[in-house]
Design a protein around this motif. Structure first.
Motif, mmCIF file in Angstrom:
data_model
loop_
_atom_site.group_PDB
_atom_site.id
_atom_site.type_symbol
_atom_site.label_atom_id
_atom_site.label_comp_id
_atom_site.label_asym_id
_atom_site.label_seq_id
_atom_site.Cartn_x
_atom_site.Cartn_y
_atom_site.Cartn_z
ATOM 1 N N ASP A 113 4.878 37.419 12.627
ATOM 2 C CA ASP A 113 5.923 37.558 12.036
ATOM 3 C C ASP A 113 5.730 35.729 11.657
ATOM 4 O O ASP A 113 5.825 35.040 11.138
ATOM 5 N N GLN A 114 4.083 36.288 10.267
ATOM 6 C CA GLN A 114 3.621 35.924 8.996
ATOM 7 C C GLN A 114 4.718 35.227 8.030
ATOM 8 O O GLN A 114 5.057 36.246 7.999
ATOM 9 N N ARG A 115 4.699 34.193 7.442
ATOM 10 C CA ARG A 115 5.873 34.433 6.333
ATOM 11 C C ARG A 115 5.024 34.586 5.332
ATOM 12 O O ARG A 115 3.493 35.035 4.796
ATOM 13 N N PRO A 116 6.225 35.112 4.581
ATOM 14 C CA PRO A 116 5.849 35.506 3.045
ATOM 15 C C PRO A 116 4.905 35.484 2.724
ATOM 16 O O PRO A 116 4.198 35.691 1.557
ATOM 17 N N GLY A 117 5.807 34.039 2.360
ATOM 18 C CA GLY A 117 5.259 33.050 1.313
ATOM 19 C C GLY A 117 3.222 33.063 1.408
ATOM 20 O O GLY A 117 2.210 32.683 0.443
ATOM 21 N N ASP A 118 3.467 32.787 2.594
ATOM 22 C CA ASP A 118 2.243 32.313 2.924
ATOM 23 C C ASP A 118 1.024 33.597 2.631
ATOM 24 O O ASP A 118 -0.467 33.764 1.910
ATOM 25 N N LEU A 119 1.223 34.995 2.996
ATOM 26 C CA LEU A 119 0.250 36.216 2.650
ATOM 27 C C LEU A 119 1.026 36.244 1.108
ATOM 28 O O LEU A 119 -0.553 36.940 0.768
ATOM 29 N N ALA A 120 1.701 36.438 0.247
ATOM 30 C CA ALA A 120 1.660 35.984 -0.635
ATOM 31 C C ALA A 120 0.172 35.427 -1.100
ATOM 32 O O ALA A 120 -0.240 36.099 -3.184
ATOM 33 N N GLY A 121 0.253 34.009 -1.337
ATOM 34 C CA GLY A 121 -0.101 32.782 -2.226
ATOM 35 C C GLY A 121 -2.056 32.835 -1.800
ATOM 36 O O GLY A 121 -2.627 33.184 -2.229
ATOM 37 N N MET A 173 0.578 -1.044 -0.179
ATOM 38 C CA MET A 173 -0.306 0.305 0.114
ATOM 39 C C MET A 173 0.838 1.417 0.119
ATOM 40 O O MET A 173 2.116 1.547 0.957
ATOM 41 N N LYS A 174 1.093 1.892 -0.663
ATOM 42 C CA LYS A 174 1.410 3.356 -0.842
ATOM 43 C C LYS A 174 0.871 4.624 -0.127
ATOM 44 O O LYS A 174 -0.723 4.325 -0.220
ATOM 45 N N ASN A 175 1.957 5.030 0.120
ATOM 46 C CA ASN A 175 1.600 6.488 1.241
ATOM 47 C C ASN A 175 1.003 7.648 0.078
ATOM 48 O O ASN A 175 1.529 7.652 -0.459
ATOM 49 N N ASN A 176 -0.140 7.785 0.732
ATOM 50 C CA ASN A 176 -0.495 9.437 0.189
ATOM 51 C C ASN A 176 -0.196 9.944 0.788
ATOM 52 O O ASN A 176 -0.426 10.968 2.156
ATOM 53 N N ILE A 177 0.914 11.672 -0.340
ATOM 54 C CA ILE A 177 1.980 12.142 0.845
ATOM 55 C C ILE A 177 0.615 13.411 -0.327
ATOM 56 O O ILE A 177 1.781 14.493 -0.020
ATOM 57 N N SER A 178 -0.335 13.474 -1.239
ATOM 58 C CA SER A 178 -0.422 14.957 -1.599
ATOM 59 C C SER A 178 -1.231 16.113 -0.484
ATOM 60 O O SER A 178 -1.753 15.322 0.159
ATOM 61 N N PRO A 179 -1.192 17.181 -0.697
ATOM 62 C CA PRO A 179 -1.981 18.123 0.289
ATOM 63 C C PRO A 179 -2.919 18.376 -0.089
ATOM 64 O O PRO A 179 -4.353 17.692 -0.839
ATOM 65 N N VAL A 180 -4.009 17.842 1.190
ATOM 66 C CA VAL A 180 -5.355 17.783 1.533
ATOM 67 C C VAL A 180 -6.359 19.170 1.047
ATOM 68 O O VAL A 180 -7.269 18.639 0.356
ATOM 69 N N GLU A 181 -5.766 20.050 1.013
ATOM 70 C CA GLU A 181 -5.811 21.280 0.186
ATOM 71 C C GLU A 181 -5.879 21.697 -0.933
ATOM 72 O O GLU A 181 -7.309 22.407 -1.229
ATOM 73 N N GLY A 182 -5.363 20.887 -1.633
ATOM 74 C CA GLY A 182 -5.052 21.139 -3.146
ATOM 75 C C GLY A 182 -4.432 21.515 -3.794
ATOM 76 O O GLY A 182 -3.358 22.558 -2.519
ATOM 77 N N PRO A 183 -3.835 21.512 -4.645
ATOM 78 C CA PRO A 183 -2.395 22.704 -5.431
ATOM 79 C C PRO A 183 -2.508 23.733 -5.127
ATOM 80 O O PRO A 183 -1.490 24.358 -4.804
ATOM 81 N N ASP A 184 -3.720 24.903 -4.582
ATOM 82 C CA ASP A 184 -3.679 26.295 -4.821
ATOM 83 C C ASP A 184 -3.796 26.665 -3.447
ATOM 84 O O ASP A 184 -3.633 27.807 -3.204
ATOM 85 N N GLY A 185 -4.075 25.634 -2.423
ATOM 86 C CA GLY A 185 -3.646 25.987 -0.579
ATOM 87 C C GLY A 185 -5.094 26.878 -0.355
ATOM 88 O O GLY A 185 -6.308 26.909 -1.016
ATOM 89 N N LEU A 186 -5.677 26.803 0.723
ATOM 90 C CA LEU A 186 -6.338 27.216 1.454
ATOM 91 C C LEU A 186 -6.198 29.068 1.989
ATOM 92 O O LEU A 186 -4.568 28.770 2.444
#
Length: 264
Positions: free
Chosen positions: A64-72, A1-14
């Motif tokens: 101290d929010q990460r710029p990458g998170d705010l950018a997305g 059985m393979k582990n499913n490591i894909s993000p649950v929120e999808g490719p675009d994020g939440l």
């Protein structure tokens, strides 16, 4: 059985909303600075309005929010958010009070004393000879040393430039000629035991820097001296994570924002 490591929120994020623990007056103040700067440099377009940019910058500085998170979450690139933060920090730092002006303001308002303290702002541990100067043997960590002055109510008045962590508090104060400027303004300073010996005035004159008492092997402290030391032990700055290159501007920018928030 393979582990499913894909993000649950999808490719675009939440995308989620959060509450920023600052007043709208602080947000409007920073937004006004940004608008004025854009007008001065002739920039007619930004990906987001000045008010939205100010909110993103404050989220980085305050939480101290990460710029990458705010950018997305705002449809811009991470480097754009980083550029906005540095731009806003430069605008705020330019409005930080100078030492002589801060002392004159205290004198005009009838104040007689200020509180003096130093703090080590920890930085990421780096190797190599270029970063050895940031290692503090006292605190056993890498960091930058900052000296701060507050009034008798604990409100920040002035912060020094960020110095390498291996520097001593006495050296930083003497570099900024703190004692001479206090004496010229007719003010005294309360400080902790780390500043013993800073005052180089005439022994017969009133001291400019008042510190606590140190115990000797054959001379223990009295009860009154212990109470004095306890009253003089305090901190004015918390730990800030930043790169050494931007530390001074960031600290002074936070000083301006803090004063705006307190005086509203």
């Amino acid at each position: 059985m393979k582990n499913n490591i894909s993000p649950v929120e999808g490719p675009d994020g939440l995308v989620y909303t959060a509450c920023l623990p600052l007043s709208s007056a602080t947000l409007n103040y920073l937004a006004t600075l940004i608008r004025g700067h854009l007008k001065k440099i002739g920039s007619r377009w930004r990906a987001l309005p000045a008010g939205k940019i100010a909110g993103i910058v404050l989220a980085v500085l305050r939480c101290d929010q990460r710029p990458g998170d705010l950018a997305g979450g705002n449809g811009v690139h991470r480097t754009t958010v980083t550029r906005w933060v540095r731009e806003a920090v430069s605008l705020l730092a330019a409005r930080a009070p100078r030492l002589d002006r801060a002392l004159k303001k205290i004198t005009r308002t009838g104040g007689g004393v200020v509180l003096l303290d130093g703090t080590l702002i920890r930085t990421r541990q780096r190797t190599g000879t270029a970063n050895r100067k940031n290692y503090s043997g006292k605190h056993k960590c890498h960091g930058l040393l900052v000296i701060a002055l507050t009034d008798d109510r604990g409100r920040l008045l002035w912060v020094s430039a960020a110095r390498p962590g291996r520097s001593s508090e006495m050296t930083v104060c003497r570099h900024d000629q703190l004692t001479a400027k206090l004496r010229a303004a007719g003010l005294g300073a309360f400080a902790d035991l780390g500043f013993v010996g800073l005052d180089d005035s005439d022994p017969d004159a009133d001291p400019t820097v008042i510190t606590g008492y140190k115990a000797a092997r054959n001379r223990p402290l009295t009860r009154g001296q212990k109470l004095s030391n306890k009253a003089l032990a305090w901190r004015v700055l918390g730990k800030v994570r930043t790169g050494p290159k931007w530390a001074t501007a960031l600290i002074r920018a936070l000083l301006v924002l803090t004063n705006r928030e307190v005086s509203r």
